[in-house]
Design a protein around this motif. Structure first.
Motif, PDB file in Angstrom:
ATOM      1  N   VAL A 120     -11.632   1.163  -9.617  1.00 37.15           N
ATOM      2  CA  VAL A 120     -10.642   0.983  -8.553  1.00 37.15           C
ATOM      3  C   VAL A 120      -9.308   0.535  -9.134  1.00 37.15           C
ATOM      4  O   VAL A 120      -8.243   1.031  -8.748  1.00 37.15           O
ATOM      5  N   ILE A 121      -9.336  -0.384 -10.073  1.00 40.14           N
ATOM      6  CA  ILE A 121      -8.098  -0.857 -10.710  1.00 40.14           C
ATOM      7  C   ILE A 121      -7.430   0.277 -11.476  1.00 40.14           C
ATOM      8  O   ILE A 121      -6.208   0.435 -11.429  1.00 40.14           O
ATOM      9  N   MET A 122      -8.214   1.101 -12.141  1.00 41.85           N
ATOM     10  CA  MET A 122      -7.640   2.208 -12.895  1.00 41.85           C
ATOM     11  C   MET A 122      -7.039   3.267 -11.975  1.00 41.85           C
ATOM     12  O   MET A 122      -5.997   3.846 -12.282  1.00 41.85           O
ATOM     13  N   VAL A 123      -7.683   3.513 -10.840  1.00 40.60           N
ATOM     14  CA  VAL A 123      -7.198   4.558  -9.937  1.00 40.60           C
ATOM     15  C   VAL A 123      -5.958   4.095  -9.174  1.00 40.60           C
ATOM     16  O   VAL A 123      -4.972   4.820  -9.088  1.00 40.60           O
ATOM     17  N   PHE A 124      -6.010   2.910  -8.595  1.00 39.15           N
ATOM     18  CA  PHE A 124      -4.927   2.459  -7.726  1.00 39.15           C
ATOM     19  C   PHE A 124      -3.885   1.613  -8.439  1.00 39.15           C
ATOM     20  O   PHE A 124      -2.780   1.453  -7.944  1.00 39.15           O
ATOM     21  N   GLY A 125      -4.213   1.031  -9.533  1.00 42.11           N
ATOM     22  CA  GLY A 125      -3.272   0.172 -10.238  1.00 42.11           C
ATOM     23  C   GLY A 125      -3.322  -1.243  -9.713  1.00 42.11           C
ATOM     24  O   GLY A 125      -3.597  -1.487  -8.542  1.00 42.11           O
ATOM     25  N   SER A 126      -3.079  -2.201 -10.566  1.00 45.33           N
ATOM     26  CA  SER A 126      -3.223  -3.608 -10.188  1.00 45.33           C
ATOM     27  C   SER A 126      -2.108  -4.081  -9.256  1.00 45.33           C
ATOM     28  O   SER A 126      -2.274  -5.052  -8.539  1.00 45.33           O
ATOM     29  N   LYS A 127      -0.971  -3.396  -9.225  1.00 41.49           N
ATOM     30  CA  LYS A 127       0.126  -3.826  -8.367  1.00 41.49           C
ATOM     31  C   LYS A 127      -0.101  -3.454  -6.913  1.00 41.49           C
ATOM     32  O   LYS A 127       0.382  -4.137  -6.014  1.00 41.49           O
ATOM     33  N   LYS A 128      -0.841  -2.390  -6.649  1.00 40.27           N
ATOM     34  CA  LYS A 128      -1.068  -1.951  -5.276  1.00 40.27           C
ATOM     35  C   LYS A 128      -2.275  -2.627  -4.625  1.00 40.27           C
ATOM     36  O   LYS A 128      -2.402  -2.610  -3.411  1.00 40.27           O
ATOM     37  N   LEU A 129      -3.149  -3.212  -5.406  1.00 40.92           N
ATOM     38  CA  LEU A 129      -4.376  -3.795  -4.856  1.00 40.92           C
ATOM     39  C   LEU A 129      -4.124  -4.923  -3.851  1.00 40.92           C
ATOM     40  O   LEU A 129      -4.769  -4.936  -2.795  1.00 40.92           O
ATOM     41  N   PRO A 130      -3.217  -5.873  -4.087  1.00 39.67           N
ATOM     42  CA  PRO A 130      -2.988  -6.918  -3.078  1.00 39.67           C
ATOM     43  C   PRO A 130      -2.483  -6.355  -1.749  1.00 39.67           C
ATOM     44  O   PRO A 130      -2.904  -6.802  -0.680  1.00 39.67           O
ATOM     45  N   ASP A 131      -1.612  -5.362  -1.807  1.00 41.66           N
ATOM     46  CA  ASP A 131      -1.124  -4.741  -0.574  1.00 41.66           C
ATOM     47  C   ASP A 131      -2.242  -4.023   0.162  1.00 41.66           C
ATOM     48  O   ASP A 131      -2.328  -4.079   1.392  1.00 41.66           O
ATOM     49  N   MET A 132      -3.090  -3.358  -0.583  1.00 41.09           N
ATOM     50  CA  MET A 132      -4.215  -2.659   0.045  1.00 41.09           C
ATOM     51  C   MET A 132      -5.178  -3.653   0.681  1.00 41.09           C
ATOM     52  O   MET A 132      -5.670  -3.427   1.789  1.00 41.09           O
ATOM     53  N   ALA A 133      -5.453  -4.747   0.011  1.00 35.83           N
ATOM     54  CA  ALA A 133      -6.353  -5.765   0.555  1.00 35.83           C
ATOM     55  C   ALA A 133      -5.752  -6.398   1.804  1.00 35.83           C
ATOM     56  O   ALA A 133      -6.458  -6.653   2.787  1.00 35.83           O
ATOM     57  N   ARG A 134      -4.455  -6.638   1.799  1.00 34.88           N
ATOM     58  CA  ARG A 134      -3.772  -7.218   2.959  1.00 34.88           C
ATOM     59  C   ARG A 134      -3.849  -6.276   4.152  1.00 34.88           C
ATOM     60  O   ARG A 134      -4.157  -6.681   5.272  1.00 34.88           O
ATOM     61  N   SER A 135      -3.596  -4.994   3.939  1.00 41.97           N
ATOM     62  CA  SER A 135      -3.648  -4.042   5.045  1.00 41.97           C
ATOM     63  C   SER A 135      -5.079  -3.848   5.540  1.00 41.97           C
ATOM     64  O   SER A 135      -5.307  -3.670   6.740  1.00 41.97           O
ATOM     65  N   LEU A 136      -6.044  -3.929   4.649  1.00 41.12           N
ATOM     66  CA  LEU A 136      -7.446  -3.838   5.058  1.00 41.12           C
ATOM     67  C   LEU A 136      -7.829  -5.045   5.907  1.00 41.12           C
ATOM     68  O   LEU A 136      -8.528  -4.910   6.915  1.00 41.12           O
ATOM     69  N   GLY A 137      -7.347  -6.220   5.550  1.00 42.29           N
ATOM     70  CA  GLY A 137      -7.605  -7.420   6.337  1.00 42.29           C
ATOM     71  C   GLY A 137      -6.977  -7.343   7.715  1.00 42.29           C
ATOM     72  O   GLY A 137      -7.595  -7.717   8.718  1.00 42.29           O
ATOM     73  N   LYS A 138      -5.742  -6.832   7.799  1.00 40.65           N
ATOM     74  CA  LYS A 138      -5.088  -6.670   9.096  1.00 40.65           C
ATOM     75  C   LYS A 138      -5.873  -5.689   9.967  1.00 40.65           C
ATOM     76  O   LYS A 138      -6.049  -5.924  11.162  1.00 40.65           O
ATOM     77  N   SER A 139      -6.317  -4.596   9.377  1.00 38.68           N
ATOM     78  CA  SER A 139      -7.088  -3.604  10.128  1.00 38.68           C
ATOM     79  C   SER A 139      -8.395  -4.198  10.638  1.00 38.68           C
ATOM     80  O   SER A 139      -8.802  -3.936  11.774  1.00 38.68           O
ATOM     81  N   ALA A 140      -9.041  -5.010   9.823  1.00 41.91           N
ATOM     82  CA  ALA A 140     -10.297  -5.637  10.239  1.00 41.91           C
ATOM     83  C   ALA A 140     -10.059  -6.618  11.383  1.00 41.91           C
ATOM     84  O   ALA A 140     -10.856  -6.676  12.334  1.00 41.91           O
ATOM     85  N   ARG A 141      -8.962  -7.372  11.336  1.00 43.68           N
ATOM     86  CA  ARG A 141      -8.646  -8.298  12.432  1.00 43.68           C
ATOM     87  C   ARG A 141      -8.358  -7.551  13.723  1.00 43.68           C
ATOM     88  O   ARG A 141      -8.784  -7.965  14.805  1.00 43.68           O
ATOM     89  N   ILE A 142      -7.625  -6.445  13.639  1.00 41.05           N
ATOM     90  CA  ILE A 142      -7.322  -5.648  14.823  1.00 41.05           C
ATOM     91  C   ILE A 142      -8.602  -5.074  15.409  1.00 41.05           C
ATOM     92  O   ILE A 142      -8.822  -5.123  16.625  1.00 41.05           O
ATOM     93  N   LEU A 143      -9.464  -4.548  14.554  1.00 38.59           N
ATOM     94  CA  LEU A 143     -10.730  -3.985  15.017  1.00 38.59           C
ATOM     95  C   LEU A 143     -11.592  -5.054  15.688  1.00 38.59           C
ATOM     96  O   LEU A 143     -12.176  -4.821  16.750  1.00 38.59           O
ATOM     97  N   LYS A 144     -11.626  -6.233  15.111  1.00 36.03           N
ATOM     98  CA  LYS A 144     -12.415  -7.326  15.678  1.00 36.03           C
ATOM     99  C   LYS A 144     -11.879  -7.747  17.039  1.00 36.03           C
ATOM    100  O   LYS A 144     -12.646  -7.958  17.987  1.00 36.03           O
TER     101      LYS A 144
END
Length: 63
Positions: free
Chosen positions: A18-42
């Motif tokens: 995952v780190i190799m595909v997406f790069g370490s700089k994009k991972l925090p943004d992806m995790a943040r957006s995934l968390g927002k999506s999970a909160r909205i779904l909940k």
């Protein structure tokens, strides 16, 4: 096929890929957006459950 299940080194390999595909700089943004999506779904699921639990007095068949 997967007799031993998921071993810790499997998770390490997945994390490295995952780190190799997406790069370490994009991972925090992806995790943040995934968390927002999970909160909205909940919250939407909770609203749907509350809506289903309270009967609508304007619905046909109710007196």
């Amino acid at each position: 096929m997967l007799r031993n299940g998921l071993e810790p080194w499997h998770l390490l390999i997945v994390a490295l890929v995952v780190i190799m595909v997406f790069g370490s700089k994009k991972l925090p943004d992806m995790a943040r957006s995934l968390g927002k999506s999970a909160r909205i779904l909940k919250s939407e699921a909770k609203a749907m459950k509350a809506e289903a639990a309270s009967p609508d007095p304007a619905a046909p068949g109710h007196s």
